[in-house]
Design a protein around this motif. Structure first.
Motif, short mmCIF file in Angstrom:
data_model
loop_
_atom_site.label_atom_id
_atom_site.label_comp_id
_atom_site.label_asym_id
_atom_site.label_seq_id
_atom_site.Cartn_x
_atom_site.Cartn_y
_atom_site.Cartn_z
N THR A 216 -18.54 62.29 -21.00
CA THR A 216 -19.68 63.19 -21.08
C THR A 216 -20.39 63.04 -22.42
OG1 THR A 216 -18.43 64.76 -19.75
CG2 THR A 216 -20.40 65.60 -20.82
N GLY A 217 -21.69 62.95 -22.36
CA GLY A 217 -22.49 62.89 -23.56
C GLY A 217 -23.51 64.01 -23.58
N ASN A 218 -23.96 64.35 -24.75
CA ASN A 218 -25.06 65.29 -24.95
C ASN A 218 -24.81 66.64 -24.27
OD1 ASN A 218 -27.40 66.00 -26.18
ND2 ASN A 218 -28.72 65.19 -24.59
N TYR A 219 -23.80 67.33 -24.74
CA TYR A 219 -23.53 68.67 -24.23
C TYR A 219 -23.20 69.60 -25.40
CZ TYR A 219 -18.53 67.59 -24.83
OH TYR A 219 -17.30 67.25 -25.34
N SER A 220 -23.37 70.89 -25.15
CA SER A 220 -22.95 71.90 -26.11
C SER A 220 -21.82 72.69 -25.46
CB SER A 220 -24.11 72.81 -26.51
OG SER A 220 -24.64 73.45 -25.38
N LEU A 221 -20.89 73.11 -26.26
CA LEU A 221 -19.67 73.73 -25.75
C LEU A 221 -19.67 75.23 -26.03
CD1 LEU A 221 -17.00 73.03 -24.38
CD2 LEU A 221 -16.06 72.57 -26.64
N GLU B 246 -28.08 78.52 -23.00
CA GLU B 246 -29.51 78.25 -22.87
C GLU B 246 -29.69 76.88 -22.26
OE1 GLU B 246 -31.47 78.64 -26.61
OE2 GLU B 246 -30.64 80.63 -26.99
N GLY B 247 -30.63 76.77 -21.36
CA GLY B 247 -30.93 75.47 -20.77
C GLY B 247 -31.27 75.59 -19.30
N LYS B 248 -31.85 74.51 -18.78
CA LYS B 248 -32.24 74.47 -17.38
C LYS B 248 -31.01 74.43 -16.49
CE LYS B 248 -35.12 71.85 -14.19
NZ LYS B 248 -36.05 70.74 -14.04
N TYR B 249 -29.99 73.71 -16.93
CA TYR B 249 -28.75 73.60 -16.18
C TYR B 249 -27.59 74.03 -17.07
CZ TYR B 249 -31.65 70.69 -13.21
OH TYR B 249 -32.66 70.22 -12.42
N ILE B 250 -26.58 74.61 -16.46
CA ILE B 250 -25.38 75.05 -17.18
C ILE B 250 -24.18 74.67 -16.34
CG2 ILE B 250 -24.11 77.04 -18.10
CD1 ILE B 250 -26.90 78.46 -18.25
N ALA B 251 -23.17 74.08 -16.97
CA ALA B 251 -21.94 73.71 -16.26
C ALA B 251 -20.83 74.69 -16.63
CB ALA B 251 -21.52 72.29 -16.61
N VAL B 252 -20.01 75.01 -15.66
CA VAL B 252 -18.82 75.83 -15.89
C VAL B 252 -17.63 75.00 -15.45
CG1 VAL B 252 -17.61 77.95 -15.28
CG2 VAL B 252 -20.11 77.97 -15.45
N LEU B 253 -16.71 74.76 -16.38
CA LEU B 253 -15.53 73.96 -16.08
C LEU B 253 -14.27 74.79 -16.24
CD1 LEU B 253 -16.32 70.63 -17.99
CD2 LEU B 253 -16.86 71.23 -15.62
N HIS B 254 -13.32 74.54 -15.37
CA HIS B 254 -12.01 75.14 -15.54
C HIS B 254 -11.21 74.29 -16.53
CE1 HIS B 254 -12.33 78.21 -12.43
NE2 HIS B 254 -13.10 77.34 -11.82
N ALA B 255 -10.34 74.91 -17.27
CA ALA B 255 -9.63 74.23 -18.36
C ALA B 255 -8.62 73.19 -17.87
CB ALA B 255 -8.93 75.26 -19.25
N ASP B 256 -8.35 73.13 -16.58
CA ASP B 256 -7.41 72.13 -16.07
C ASP B 256 -8.11 71.05 -15.24
OD1 ASP B 256 -8.07 73.66 -13.90
OD2 ASP B 256 -6.02 73.98 -13.22
N LEU B 257 -9.44 70.99 -15.31
CA LEU B 257 -10.23 70.04 -14.54
C LEU B 257 -10.32 68.71 -15.28
CD1 LEU B 257 -12.26 69.60 -12.17
CD2 LEU B 257 -14.03 70.26 -13.78
N LEU B 258 -10.10 67.60 -14.59
CA LEU B 258 -10.26 66.28 -15.17
C LEU B 258 -11.40 65.56 -14.46
CD1 LEU B 258 -6.56 65.09 -15.58
CD2 LEU B 258 -8.08 66.07 -17.31
#
Length: 103
Positions: free
Chosen positions: A38-43, A85-97
Protein backbone atom coordinates in the motif's frame (compact mmCIF):
# COMPACT_ATOMS: atom_id res chain seq x y z
CA UNK A 1 8.32 11.81 -13.28
CA UNK A 2 8.65 9.67 -10.15
CA UNK A 3 8.93 5.89 -10.54
CA UNK A 4 6.01 3.95 -9.02
CA UNK A 5 5.73 0.48 -7.62
CA UNK A 6 4.31 -1.88 -10.19
CA UNK A 7 0.56 -2.20 -9.78
CA UNK A 8 0.11 0.81 -7.47
CA UNK A 9 -1.80 3.59 -9.18
CA UNK A 10 -1.13 7.20 -8.29
CA UNK A 11 -3.98 8.47 -6.12
CA UNK A 12 -4.85 10.89 -3.38
CA UNK A 13 -3.93 9.79 0.12
CA UNK A 14 -6.56 7.46 1.53
CA UNK A 15 -7.23 7.35 5.27
CA UNK A 16 -7.09 3.84 6.71
CA UNK A 17 -8.86 3.24 10.02
CA UNK A 18 -7.67 0.31 12.15
CA UNK A 19 -9.28 -0.57 15.48
CA UNK A 20 -6.91 -2.38 17.84
CA UNK A 21 -7.87 -4.79 20.60
CA UNK A 22 -5.14 -7.17 21.78
CA UNK A 23 -4.05 -9.73 19.10
CA UNK A 24 -0.60 -8.13 19.05
CA UNK A 25 1.04 -10.78 16.85
CA UNK A 26 -1.62 -10.62 14.13
CA UNK A 27 -1.65 -6.82 14.27
CA UNK A 28 2.11 -6.59 13.70
CA UNK A 29 1.80 -8.95 10.71
CA UNK A 30 -1.05 -6.88 9.24
CA UNK A 31 0.91 -3.62 9.41
CA UNK A 32 4.03 -5.25 7.95
CA UNK A 33 2.04 -6.58 4.99
CA UNK A 34 0.11 -3.32 4.57
CA UNK A 35 3.37 -1.42 4.18
CA UNK A 36 4.49 -3.83 1.43
CA UNK A 37 1.42 -3.42 -0.79
CA UNK A 38 0.00 0.00 0.00
CA UNK A 39 1.20 3.46 -0.88
CA UNK A 40 -0.04 6.95 -0.13
CA UNK A 41 -2.27 6.43 2.88
CA UNK A 42 -2.79 8.06 6.24
CA UNK A 43 -3.29 5.94 9.31
CA UNK A 44 -6.01 6.40 11.92
CA UNK A 45 -5.61 4.15 14.94
CA UNK A 46 -8.39 3.60 17.47
CA UNK A 47 -6.97 1.75 20.46
CA UNK A 48 -9.56 -0.31 22.33
CA UNK A 49 -6.96 -2.28 24.28
CA UNK A 50 -3.60 -2.90 22.60
CA UNK A 51 -0.81 -3.54 25.07
CA UNK A 52 2.40 -2.95 23.08
CA UNK A 53 3.09 0.79 23.56
CA UNK A 54 6.46 0.64 21.76
CA UNK A 55 4.81 -0.76 18.65
CA UNK A 56 2.10 1.90 18.73
CA UNK A 57 4.71 4.63 18.95
CA UNK A 58 6.53 3.18 15.93
CA UNK A 59 3.49 3.67 13.68
CA UNK A 60 3.25 6.84 11.62
CA UNK A 61 -0.29 7.82 12.55
CA UNK A 62 -2.28 10.79 11.30
CA UNK A 63 -4.74 10.40 14.20
CA UNK A 64 -4.55 8.31 17.35
CA UNK A 65 -7.60 7.74 19.56
CA UNK A 66 -7.31 5.79 22.79
CA UNK A 67 -10.34 4.52 24.66
CA UNK A 68 -10.02 3.79 28.37
CA UNK A 69 -12.28 0.76 27.91
CA UNK A 70 -13.19 -1.36 24.91
CA UNK A 71 -16.10 0.53 23.33
CA UNK A 72 -16.70 -2.13 20.69
CA UNK A 73 -15.79 -2.27 17.03
CA UNK A 74 -18.64 -0.22 15.57
CA UNK A 75 -18.27 2.72 17.96
CA UNK A 76 -14.49 2.67 17.48
CA UNK A 77 -14.86 2.70 13.68
CA UNK A 78 -17.24 5.65 14.01
CA UNK A 79 -14.64 7.47 16.15
CA UNK A 80 -12.15 6.98 13.32
CA UNK A 81 -14.66 8.12 10.71
CA UNK A 82 -15.25 11.31 12.70
CA UNK A 83 -11.63 12.41 12.15
CA UNK A 84 -11.07 10.93 8.67
CA UNK A 85 -10.99 13.20 5.63
CA UNK A 86 -11.14 12.22 2.01
CA UNK A 87 -13.32 10.97 -0.81
CA UNK A 88 -12.66 7.36 0.14
CA UNK A 89 -11.91 5.82 3.54
CA UNK A 90 -10.78 2.26 4.24
CA UNK A 91 -11.51 0.34 7.42
CA UNK A 92 -9.26 -2.64 8.09
CA UNK A 93 -9.41 -5.26 10.78
CA UNK A 94 -6.14 -5.75 12.63
CA UNK A 95 -5.83 -9.39 11.54
CA UNK A 96 -6.41 -8.78 7.81
CA UNK A 97 -3.58 -9.57 5.37
CA UNK A 98 -3.69 -7.93 1.93
CA UNK A 99 -1.48 -9.37 -0.78
CA UNK A 100 -2.60 -7.47 -3.88
CA UNK A 101 -0.45 -4.42 -4.58
CA UNK A 102 -2.43 -1.24 -4.98
CA UNK A 103 -5.62 -2.85 -3.73
Amino acid sequence: MEPRKKGIAKRDSVPIIVVLFHREKETRQMFKQLEKVTGNYSLIIVNNGFDDRDFLESLNTEHYIENEVNVGTIKAINQGLDVAEGKYIAVLHADLLIFEEGW
